[in-house]
Design an enzyme around this catalytic site. Sequence first.
Site, PDB file in Angstrom:
ATOM      1  N   ASP A  98      -4.265  -3.759 -18.072  1.00 12.77           N
ATOM      2  CA  ASP A  98      -3.246  -2.708 -18.265  1.00 12.77           C
ATOM      3  C   ASP A  98      -3.321  -2.045 -19.637  1.00 12.77           C
ATOM      4  O   ASP A  98      -2.294  -1.768 -20.273  1.00 12.77           O
ATOM      5  CB  ASP A  98      -1.829  -3.300 -18.055  1.00 12.77           C
ATOM      6  CG  ASP A  98      -1.654  -3.883 -16.665  1.00 12.77           C
ATOM      7  OD1 ASP A  98      -2.294  -3.380 -15.730  1.00 12.77           O
ATOM      8  OD2 ASP A  98      -0.876  -4.843 -16.522  1.00 12.77           O
ATOM      9  N   ARG A 149     -15.599 -14.198  -9.128  1.00 10.62           N
ATOM     10  CA  ARG A 149     -15.052 -12.857  -9.349  1.00 10.62           C
ATOM     11  C   ARG A 149     -16.136 -11.775  -9.318  1.00 10.62           C
ATOM     12  O   ARG A 149     -16.022 -10.775  -8.610  1.00 10.62           O
ATOM     13  CB  ARG A 149     -14.320 -12.827 -10.699  1.00 10.62           C
ATOM     14  CG  ARG A 149     -13.458 -11.609 -10.891  1.00 10.62           C
ATOM     15  CD  ARG A 149     -12.708 -11.655 -12.197  1.00 10.62           C
ATOM     16  NE  ARG A 149     -11.851 -12.818 -12.303  1.00 10.62           N
ATOM     17  CZ  ARG A 149     -10.639 -12.916 -11.749  1.00 10.62           C
ATOM     18  NH1 ARG A 149     -10.160 -11.911 -11.053  1.00 10.62           N
ATOM     19  NH2 ARG A 149      -9.921 -14.000 -11.880  1.00 10.62           N
ATOM     20  N   LEU A 187     -10.389  -7.552 -12.477  1.00 11.22           N
ATOM     21  CA  LEU A 187     -11.746  -7.125 -12.133  1.00 11.22           C
ATOM     22  C   LEU A 187     -12.730  -7.671 -13.158  1.00 11.22           C
ATOM     23  O   LEU A 187     -12.394  -7.832 -14.335  1.00 11.22           O
ATOM     24  CB  LEU A 187     -11.808  -5.601 -12.113  1.00 11.22           C
ATOM     25  CG  LEU A 187     -10.988  -4.968 -10.992  1.00 11.22           C
ATOM     26  CD1 LEU A 187     -10.724  -3.508 -11.284  1.00 11.22           C
ATOM     27  CD2 LEU A 187     -11.679  -5.130  -9.652  1.00 11.22           C
ATOM     28  N   SER A 195       3.313   4.111 -15.328  1.00 17.74           N
ATOM     29  CA  SER A 195       2.203   4.732 -16.071  1.00 17.74           C
ATOM     30  C   SER A 195       0.954   4.738 -15.208  1.00 17.74           C
ATOM     31  O   SER A 195       0.695   3.785 -14.474  1.00 17.74           O
ATOM     32  CB  SER A 195       1.872   3.921 -17.333  1.00 17.74           C
ATOM     33  OG  SER A 195       3.017   3.666 -18.110  1.00 17.74           O
ATOM     34  N   GLU A 220       6.477   6.462  -9.002  1.00 19.62           N
ATOM     35  CA  GLU A 220       5.052   6.091  -8.947  1.00 19.62           C
ATOM     36  C   GLU A 220       4.296   6.993  -7.977  1.00 19.62           C
ATOM     37  O   GLU A 220       3.213   7.492  -8.269  1.00 19.62           O
ATOM     38  CB  GLU A 220       4.882   4.638  -8.484  1.00 19.62           C
ATOM     39  CG  GLU A 220       5.306   3.607  -9.505  1.00 19.62           C
ATOM     40  CD  GLU A 220       4.993   2.182  -9.041  1.00 19.62           C
ATOM     41  OE1 GLU A 220       3.940   1.955  -8.424  1.00 19.62           O
ATOM     42  OE2 GLU A 220       5.816   1.292  -9.295  1.00 19.62           O
ATOM     43  N   GLY A 249       0.779  -1.236   0.000  1.00 21.20           N
ATOM     44  CA  GLY A 249       0.000   0.000   0.000  1.00 21.20           C
ATOM     45  C   GLY A 249       0.803   1.275   0.000  1.00 21.20           C
ATOM     46  O   GLY A 249       0.317   2.320   0.463  1.00 21.20           O
ATOM     47  N   THR A 280      -9.740  -0.316 -18.253  1.00 22.55           N
ATOM     48  CA  THR A 280     -10.732  -0.882 -19.168  1.00 22.55           C
ATOM     49  C   THR A 280     -10.753  -2.393 -18.939  1.00 22.55           C
ATOM     50  O   THR A 280      -9.981  -2.904 -18.122  1.00 22.55           O
ATOM     51  CB  THR A 280     -10.361  -0.586 -20.637  1.00 22.55           C
ATOM     52  OG1 THR A 280      -9.061  -1.125 -20.881  1.00 22.55           O
ATOM     53  CG2 THR A 280     -10.356   0.901 -20.921  1.00 22.55           C
ATOM     54  N   ASN A 282      -5.475   3.214 -12.652  1.00 21.94           N
ATOM     55  CA  ASN A 282      -4.536   2.213 -12.150  1.00 21.94           C
ATOM     56  C   ASN A 282      -3.120   2.725 -12.337  1.00 21.94           C
ATOM     57  O   ASN A 282      -2.853   3.495 -13.263  1.00 21.94           O
ATOM     58  CB  ASN A 282      -4.709   0.899 -12.935  1.00 21.94           C
ATOM     59  CG  ASN A 282      -3.749  -0.189 -12.465  1.00 21.94           C
ATOM     60  OD1 ASN A 282      -3.527  -0.361 -11.262  1.00 21.94           O
ATOM     61  ND2 ASN A 282      -3.154  -0.925 -13.395  1.00 21.94           N
ATOM     62  N   MET A 322      -3.861  -6.560  -6.987  1.00 23.00           N
ATOM     63  CA  MET A 322      -3.354  -7.611  -7.862  1.00 23.00           C
ATOM     64  C   MET A 322      -4.440  -8.630  -8.212  1.00 23.00           C
ATOM     65  O   MET A 322      -4.248  -9.827  -8.091  1.00 23.00           O
ATOM     66  CB  MET A 322      -2.148  -8.296  -7.194  1.00 23.00           C
ATOM     67  CG  MET A 322      -1.044  -7.341  -6.821  1.00 23.00           C
ATOM     68  SD  MET A 322      -0.526  -6.233  -8.155  1.00 23.00           S
ATOM     69  CE  MET A 322       0.762  -7.231  -8.883  1.00 23.00           C
ATOM     70  N   HIS A 342       0.751   1.338 -13.012  1.00 24.72           N
ATOM     71  CA  HIS A 342       1.440   0.133 -13.478  1.00 24.72           C
ATOM     72  C   HIS A 342       2.932   0.434 -13.619  1.00 24.72           C
ATOM     73  O   HIS A 342       3.303   1.475 -14.180  1.00 24.72           O
ATOM     74  CB  HIS A 342       0.851  -0.304 -14.830  1.00 24.72           C
ATOM     75  CG  HIS A 342       1.449  -1.574 -15.331  1.00 24.72           C
ATOM     76  ND1 HIS A 342       1.151  -2.800 -14.777  1.00 24.72           N
ATOM     77  CD2 HIS A 342       2.348  -1.806 -16.315  1.00 24.72           C
ATOM     78  CE1 HIS A 342       1.843  -3.735 -15.413  1.00 24.72           C
ATOM     79  NE2 HIS A 342       2.575  -3.159 -16.347  1.00 24.72           N
ATOM     80  N   GLU A 384      -9.626  -4.760 -20.651  1.00 29.06           N
ATOM     81  CA  GLU A 384      -8.368  -5.426 -20.980  1.00 29.06           C
ATOM     82  C   GLU A 384      -7.301  -5.063 -19.955  1.00 29.06           C
ATOM     83  O   GLU A 384      -7.157  -3.883 -19.602  1.00 29.06           O
ATOM     84  CB  GLU A 384      -7.875  -4.967 -22.360  1.00 29.06           C
ATOM     85  CG  GLU A 384      -8.682  -5.486 -23.507  1.00 29.06           C
ATOM     86  CD  GLU A 384      -8.508  -6.991 -23.696  1.00 29.06           C
ATOM     87  OE1 GLU A 384      -7.392  -7.426 -24.002  1.00 29.06           O
ATOM     88  OE2 GLU A 384      -9.496  -7.711 -23.519  1.00 29.06           O
TER      89      GLU A 384
HETATM   90  C1  GAR Z   1       3.483  -0.977  -7.360  1.00 25.28           C
HETATM   91  O1  GAR Z   1       4.779  -0.991  -7.897  1.00 25.28           O
HETATM   92  C2  GAR Z   1       2.441  -0.957  -8.465  1.00 25.28           C
HETATM   93  O2  GAR Z   1       2.816  -0.197  -9.576  1.00 25.28           O
HETATM   94  C3  GAR Z   1       2.377  -2.416  -8.813  1.00 25.28           C
HETATM   95  O3  GAR Z   1       2.442  -3.086  -7.592  1.00 25.28           O
HETATM   96  C4  GAR Z   1       3.170  -2.306  -6.657  1.00 25.28           C
HETATM   97  C5  GAR Z   1       2.325  -2.113  -5.441  1.00 25.28           C
HETATM   98  O4  GAR Z   1       3.050  -1.475  -4.424  1.00 25.28           O
HETATM   99  N1  GAR Z   1       1.166  -2.729  -9.520  1.00 25.28           N
HETATM  100  C6  GAR Z   1       1.075  -3.657 -10.460  1.00 25.28           C
HETATM  101  O5  GAR Z   1       2.000  -4.367 -10.800  1.00 25.28           O
HETATM  102  C7  GAR Z   1      -0.307  -3.788 -11.076  1.00 25.28           C
HETATM  103  N2  GAR Z   1      -0.254  -4.544 -12.270  1.00 25.28           N
HETATM  104  P1  GAR Z   1       2.304  -0.709  -3.266  1.00 25.28           P
HETATM  105  O6  GAR Z   1       1.309  -1.724  -2.653  1.00 25.28           O
HETATM  106  O7  GAR Z   1       3.378  -0.377  -2.292  1.00 25.28           O
HETATM  107  O8  GAR Z   1       1.618   0.476  -3.831  1.00 25.28           O
END
Ligand code: GAR
Length: 209
Positions: A144, A64, A92, A135, A173, A12, A140, A106, A89, A108, A142
């Site tokens: 990422d 789901r 959806l 990014s 990020e 988080g 959507t 989101n 992770m 990524h 699909e």
């Molecule tokens: C982050 O690096 C995020 O970009 C990635 O997981 C990590 C979560 O860290 N997300 C993905 O890979 C989604 N496909 P965090 O829980 O410390 O924010």
Amino acid sequence: KAKVAVLISGRGSNMAALLYAAKAADCPFEIVLVAANDPGAAGLVLAAAEGVATFAMSHKGLKRAEFDRIIDAEIRKAGAEYVALAGYMRLLSPEFVGKWEGRMLNIHPSLLPKYKGLDTHKRALEAGDSHAGCSVHIVTAELDDGPVLGQTPVAILPGDTEDALAARILIAEHQLYSRVLAEYVQRDSQPEAILAQVRERAMALPRAE
Ligand code: GAR
């Protein structure tokens, strides 16, 4: 202020970045809920300590769409207008994505459209890329794939390991997500222009039988 629900699965740190950004008086969004699909997600403790409402439930044993309906109900109960996925992770359901069309973002850890999915840092290193990065995009159906709202390139250093690169990208990020989310909730054109883009893209996708 725009009300945002953040969905997490673990650490988080992006959620924390959004939460701290939201403490600034001039920040155009506030975090009204942090929800996790894992009751052991470390980020929940931080959110609760910061006085943010939390919801946690394991998705295990639930279909789901069924699980997503529960999350959707919680998000609405909290009064959220936007959803920010932050290390969530879990794929959806199309129903959930449809309900939040144009209102779900989101983050990524790659320069999309490169390296969708997992192991992004490893793949960037193995490819010998000069830069990796992160990014923020609209979600959507699909994975990422939605329209990219912002990116930060991060130089790959000689001798970089996956962990070292991931740690540096994470710094980028945290800044990117707060900035892009702030910009997004303030957009006058939102949601019409973005929705048009999302729909155009959806129509171009091959239909699953
Ligand atoms: C982050 O690096 C995020 O970009 C990635 O997981 C990590 C979560 O860290 N997300 C993905 O890979 C989604 N496909 P965090 O829980 O410390 O924010």
